[in-house]
Design a protein around this motif. Structure first.
Motif, short mmCIF file in Angstrom:
data_model
loop_
_atom_site.label_atom_id
_atom_site.label_comp_id
_atom_site.label_asym_id
_atom_site.label_seq_id
_atom_site.Cartn_x
_atom_site.Cartn_y
_atom_site.Cartn_z
N LYS A 126 0.84 -1.30 -0.08
CA LYS A 126 -0.06 0.04 -0.02
C LYS A 126 0.98 1.32 0.22
N ARG A 127 0.36 2.17 -0.53
CA ARG A 127 1.04 3.53 -0.59
C ARG A 127 0.17 4.64 -0.25
N LEU A 128 0.68 5.59 0.54
CA LEU A 128 0.15 6.74 1.03
C LEU A 128 -0.29 7.65 -0.08
N ASP A 129 -1.29 8.50 -0.19
CA ASP A 129 -1.97 9.46 -1.21
C ASP A 129 -0.52 10.25 -1.97
N ASP A 130 0.52 10.36 -1.21
CA ASP A 130 1.71 11.11 -1.76
C ASP A 130 2.57 10.16 -2.44
N GLY A 131 2.35 8.98 -2.62
CA GLY A 131 3.24 7.98 -3.08
C GLY A 131 4.20 7.26 -2.37
N TRP A 132 4.29 7.64 -1.20
CA TRP A 132 5.27 6.89 -0.25
C TRP A 132 4.53 5.71 0.21
N CYS A 133 5.50 4.72 0.45
CA CYS A 133 5.29 3.33 1.02
C CYS A 133 4.78 3.45 2.46
N ILE A 134 3.55 2.69 2.67
CA ILE A 134 2.91 2.90 4.05
C ILE A 134 3.89 2.57 5.17
N CYS A 135 4.94 1.82 4.89
CA CYS A 135 5.67 1.26 5.90
C CYS A 135 7.00 1.98 6.33
N VAL A 136 7.05 3.28 5.63
CA VAL A 136 8.15 4.03 6.03
C VAL A 136 7.88 5.17 7.04
N ASP A 137 8.62 4.94 8.17
CA ASP A 137 8.50 6.03 9.01
C ASP A 137 9.13 7.44 8.38
N ARG A 138 8.29 8.29 8.16
CA ARG A 138 8.60 9.34 7.84
C ARG A 138 9.60 10.41 8.50
N ASP A 139 9.79 10.24 9.75
CA ASP A 139 10.85 11.00 10.55
C ASP A 139 11.85 10.30 10.20
N THR A 140 12.27 8.86 10.42
CA THR A 140 13.46 8.34 10.23
C THR A 140 13.90 7.89 9.06
N TYR B 100 10.84 -3.82 8.81
CA TYR B 100 12.18 -4.18 8.11
C TYR B 100 12.57 -5.80 8.09
N GLU B 101 12.19 -6.53 8.77
CA GLU B 101 12.43 -7.74 9.19
C GLU B 101 11.31 -8.79 7.88
N ASN B 102 10.29 -8.06 7.92
CA ASN B 102 9.10 -8.58 7.07
C ASN B 102 8.96 -8.03 5.71
N ARG B 103 10.01 -7.21 5.21
CA ARG B 103 10.03 -6.25 4.04
C ARG B 103 9.86 -7.16 2.91
N PRO B 104 9.38 -6.76 1.60
CA PRO B 104 9.36 -7.58 0.48
C PRO B 104 10.53 -7.96 -0.01
N TRP B 105 10.53 -8.71 -0.82
CA TRP B 105 11.71 -9.55 -1.64
C TRP B 105 12.26 -8.46 -2.31
N VAL B 106 11.60 -7.68 -2.88
CA VAL B 106 11.98 -6.76 -4.10
C VAL B 106 12.93 -5.42 -3.28
N CYS B 107 12.49 -5.17 -2.01
CA CYS B 107 13.18 -4.30 -0.93
C CYS B 107 14.25 -4.81 -0.86
N ARG B 108 14.34 -6.28 -0.43
CA ARG B 108 15.42 -6.66 0.04
C ARG B 108 16.89 -6.98 -0.95
N ILE B 109 16.41 -7.01 -2.09
CA ILE B 109 17.21 -6.98 -3.27
C ILE B 109 17.63 -5.98 -3.72
N PHE B 110 17.04 -4.71 -3.42
CA PHE B 110 17.17 -3.25 -4.17
C PHE B 110 18.67 -2.77 -3.42
N GLU B 111 19.66 -3.06 -3.58
CA GLU B 111 20.95 -2.71 -3.05
C GLU B 111 21.41 -1.48 -3.20
#
Length: 100
Positions: A55-69, A75-86
């Motif tokens: 899911k993405r927020l209305d502004d395009g950001w992944c719903i799982c990103v902490d916008r402050d940090t 992170y431990e359950n992030r998608p495979w695509v995120c894991r291989i994006f080096e």
């Protein structure tokens, strides 16, 4: 042969290209879920054909990103695509330069 890429990718120095310095540019990309890594169901969007994406927020950001940090909250359950994006890969460089 000319490069058809509209973004000219210059060599990015590795000290400049870090997750901490890039403002999480990759976390604004569409993420298809193609393997089961344990992404909690409340973060998954299902399309009419049965495909799954993060899911993405209305502004395009992944719903799982902490916008402050700018860190992944699952992170431990992030998608495979995120894991291989080096960090520092060509794809990472493209997003890093585009976000500037």
């Amino acid at each position: 042969m000319t490069d058809s890429n509209p973004i000219a990718i210059k060599e990015v120095n590795s000290p400049d290209l870090t997750c901490a310095k890039c403002n999480a540019a990759c976390c604004q990309l569409e993420v298809m879920l193609i393997t089961d890594t344990g992404v909690p169901e409340q973060y998954i969007e299902h399309d009419q054909w049965g495909g799954e994406t993060m899911k993405r927020l209305d502004d395009g950001w992944c719903i799982c990103v902490d916008r402050d940090t700018k860190l992944c909250t699952i992170y431990e359950n992030r998608p495979w695509v995120c894991r291989i994006f080096e960090m520092g890969s060509y794809e990472c460089s493209v997003e890093f330069v585009a976000a500037k």
